[in-house]
Design a protein around this motif. Structure first.
Motif, PDB file in Angstrom:
ATOM      1  N   CYS A  68       0.847  -1.060   0.028  1.00 24.87           N
ATOM      2  CA  CYS A  68      -0.062   0.035  -0.191  1.00 24.87           C
ATOM      3  C   CYS A  68       0.816   1.207   0.009  1.00 24.87           C
ATOM      4  O   CYS A  68       1.529   1.432   1.041  1.00 24.87           O
ATOM      5  CB  CYS A  68      -0.957   0.104   1.231  1.00 24.87           C
ATOM      6  SG  CYS A  68      -2.075  -1.376   1.412  1.00 24.87           S
ATOM      7  N   ALA A 109      -1.053   6.494   2.775  1.00 28.49           N
ATOM      8  CA  ALA A 109      -2.098   6.526   3.653  1.00 28.49           C
ATOM      9  C   ALA A 109      -3.330   6.096   2.895  1.00 28.49           C
ATOM     10  O   ALA A 109      -4.452   5.476   3.251  1.00 28.49           O
ATOM     11  CB  ALA A 109      -2.214   7.723   4.327  1.00 28.49           C
ATOM     12  N   ALA A 150      -3.684   2.134   1.958  1.00 27.06           N
ATOM     13  CA  ALA A 150      -3.570   1.726   3.290  1.00 27.06           C
ATOM     14  C   ALA A 150      -4.895   1.665   3.910  1.00 27.06           C
ATOM     15  O   ALA A 150      -5.369   0.502   4.471  1.00 27.06           O
ATOM     16  CB  ALA A 150      -2.388   2.072   4.254  1.00 27.06           C
ATOM     17  N   ILE A 192      -0.309   6.398   8.420  1.00 27.00           N
ATOM     18  CA  ILE A 192       1.005   5.833   7.542  1.00 27.00           C
ATOM     19  C   ILE A 192       2.401   6.184   8.255  1.00 27.00           C
ATOM     20  O   ILE A 192       3.127   5.426   8.501  1.00 27.00           O
ATOM     21  CB  ILE A 192       1.147   6.445   6.212  1.00 27.00           C
ATOM     22  CG1 ILE A 192       1.992   5.462   5.376  1.00 27.00           C
ATOM     23  CG2 ILE A 192       1.607   7.842   6.166  1.00 27.00           C
ATOM     24  CD1 ILE A 192       1.382   4.149   5.121  1.00 27.00           C
ATOM     25  N   ARG A 232       3.370   2.384   9.220  1.00 24.46           N
ATOM     26  CA  ARG A 232       4.316   2.014   7.861  1.00 24.46           C
ATOM     27  C   ARG A 232       5.377   1.066   8.098  1.00 24.46           C
ATOM     28  O   ARG A 232       5.599   1.016   9.460  1.00 24.46           O
ATOM     29  CB  ARG A 232       4.718   3.208   7.294  1.00 24.46           C
ATOM     30  CG  ARG A 232       5.947   3.980   8.035  1.00 24.46           C
ATOM     31  CD  ARG A 232       7.268   4.080   7.545  1.00 24.46           C
ATOM     32  NE  ARG A 232       8.046   2.972   7.458  1.00 24.46           N
ATOM     33  CZ  ARG A 232       8.629   2.475   8.363  1.00 24.46           C
ATOM     34  NH1 ARG A 232       8.604   3.105   9.603  1.00 24.46           N
ATOM     35  NH2 ARG A 232       9.591   1.517   8.272  1.00 24.46           N
ATOM     36  N   PRO A 281       1.735  -1.357   4.577  1.00 28.98           N
ATOM     37  CA  PRO A 281       1.760  -0.119   4.156  1.00 28.98           C
ATOM     38  C   PRO A 281       3.207   0.561   4.196  1.00 28.98           C
ATOM     39  O   PRO A 281       4.032   0.206   5.019  1.00 28.98           O
ATOM     40  CB  PRO A 281       0.996   0.546   5.166  1.00 28.98           C
ATOM     41  CG  PRO A 281       0.528  -0.820   6.203  1.00 28.98           C
ATOM     42  CD  PRO A 281       1.596  -1.839   5.669  1.00 28.98           C
ATOM     43  N   THR A 282       3.375   1.380   3.285  1.00 28.85           N
ATOM     44  CA  THR A 282       4.789   2.255   3.416  1.00 28.85           C
ATOM     45  C   THR A 282       4.300   3.678   2.598  1.00 28.85           C
ATOM     46  O   THR A 282       3.092   4.023   2.416  1.00 28.85           O
ATOM     47  CB  THR A 282       5.671   1.666   2.592  1.00 28.85           C
ATOM     48  OG1 THR A 282       7.030   2.173   2.801  1.00 28.85           O
ATOM     49  CG2 THR A 282       5.634   1.588   1.032  1.00 28.85           C
ATOM     50  N   TYR A 283       5.426   4.406   2.579  1.00 31.23           N
ATOM     51  CA  TYR A 283       5.133   5.837   2.236  1.00 31.23           C
ATOM     52  C   TYR A 283       4.896   5.869   0.640  1.00 31.23           C
ATOM     53  O   TYR A 283       5.423   5.067  -0.015  1.00 31.23           O
ATOM     54  CB  TYR A 283       6.407   6.750   2.397  1.00 31.23           C
ATOM     55  CG  TYR A 283       6.470   7.133   3.971  1.00 31.23           C
ATOM     56  CD1 TYR A 283       5.495   7.654   4.642  1.00 31.23           C
ATOM     57  CD2 TYR A 283       7.640   6.763   4.596  1.00 31.23           C
ATOM     58  CE1 TYR A 283       5.957   8.140   6.112  1.00 31.23           C
ATOM     59  CE2 TYR A 283       7.864   6.849   6.129  1.00 31.23           C
ATOM     60  CZ  TYR A 283       7.158   7.651   6.651  1.00 31.23           C
ATOM     61  OH  TYR A 283       7.314   8.023   7.952  1.00 31.23           O
TER      62      TYR A 283
END
Length: 176
Positions: free
Chosen positions: A109, A112, A115, A125, A129, A142-144
């Motif tokens: 993802c 935000a 995600a 996030i 994350r 989830p990541t940036y």
């Protein structure tokens, strides 16, 4: 999809950016929505954030030929704003169809918005994350979003850790 009129985003788009990549990919990357370049070309992640994403993937031995890339919404929100809930609701059936056809083992993802729609509406996030979540046998990370990394380079170190975690999960799951 190219003729979709399911929400007001269709009124201002040039092209839809449905998704692209390996149709047998076991890794799916999902962002929030197309930006200016994506709207012009009809492809996801081809602007500055896309070029950074390509470099990020290459750093862990991946590329657009080994993954599939999509967005929550397929049309550009005006001014690159986040998609409104009704706009996302109109597009989510397309993303669900992509997901059902691909049957990925890993979903990354990117940001935000993705995600929240794919993992948990309460996700933050900056807090969440890098934390793997397993749902129905599929791993979500989830990541940036790469665009956030272009705006704030201090986040690149954390994103690199997330990419290393992705590479390790690929190896653990024996994904080709």
């Amino acid at each position: 999809m190219a003729d979709c009129r399911g929400c007001r985003l269709a009124q201002t788009r040039r092209h839809t950016a449905f998704g692209e990549g390996n149709r047998a990919a076991q890794v799916l990357l999902v962002g929030e929505g197309p930006g200016r370049e994506e709207d012009l070309q009809g492809r996801p992640f081809v602007g500055p954030a896309g070029r950074l994403l390509d470099r990020m993937l290459a750093a862990v031995g991946l590329d657009r030929e080994t993954v599939y890339i999509a967005n929550v919404v397929k049309c550009r929100p005006p001014g690159n704003r986040n998609p409104e809930p009704d706009e996302a609701a109109a597009c989510l059936p397309y993303l669900r169809a992509q997901y059902a056809l691909l049957r990925p083992k890993i979903v990354v993802c990117l940001g935000a918005v993705a995600a929240r729609y794919l993992c948990d509406p309460g996700i933050r996030i900056t807090r969440d994350r890098g934390r793997w979540r397993e749902k129905g046998g599929v791993w979500f990370l989830p990541t940036y979003h790469p665009a956030a990394l272009l705006r704030d380079e201090s986040k690149k170190r954390e994103a690199w850790l997330d990419l290393q975690a992705l590479a390790a999960k690929i190896k653990e799951l024996e994904i080709q």
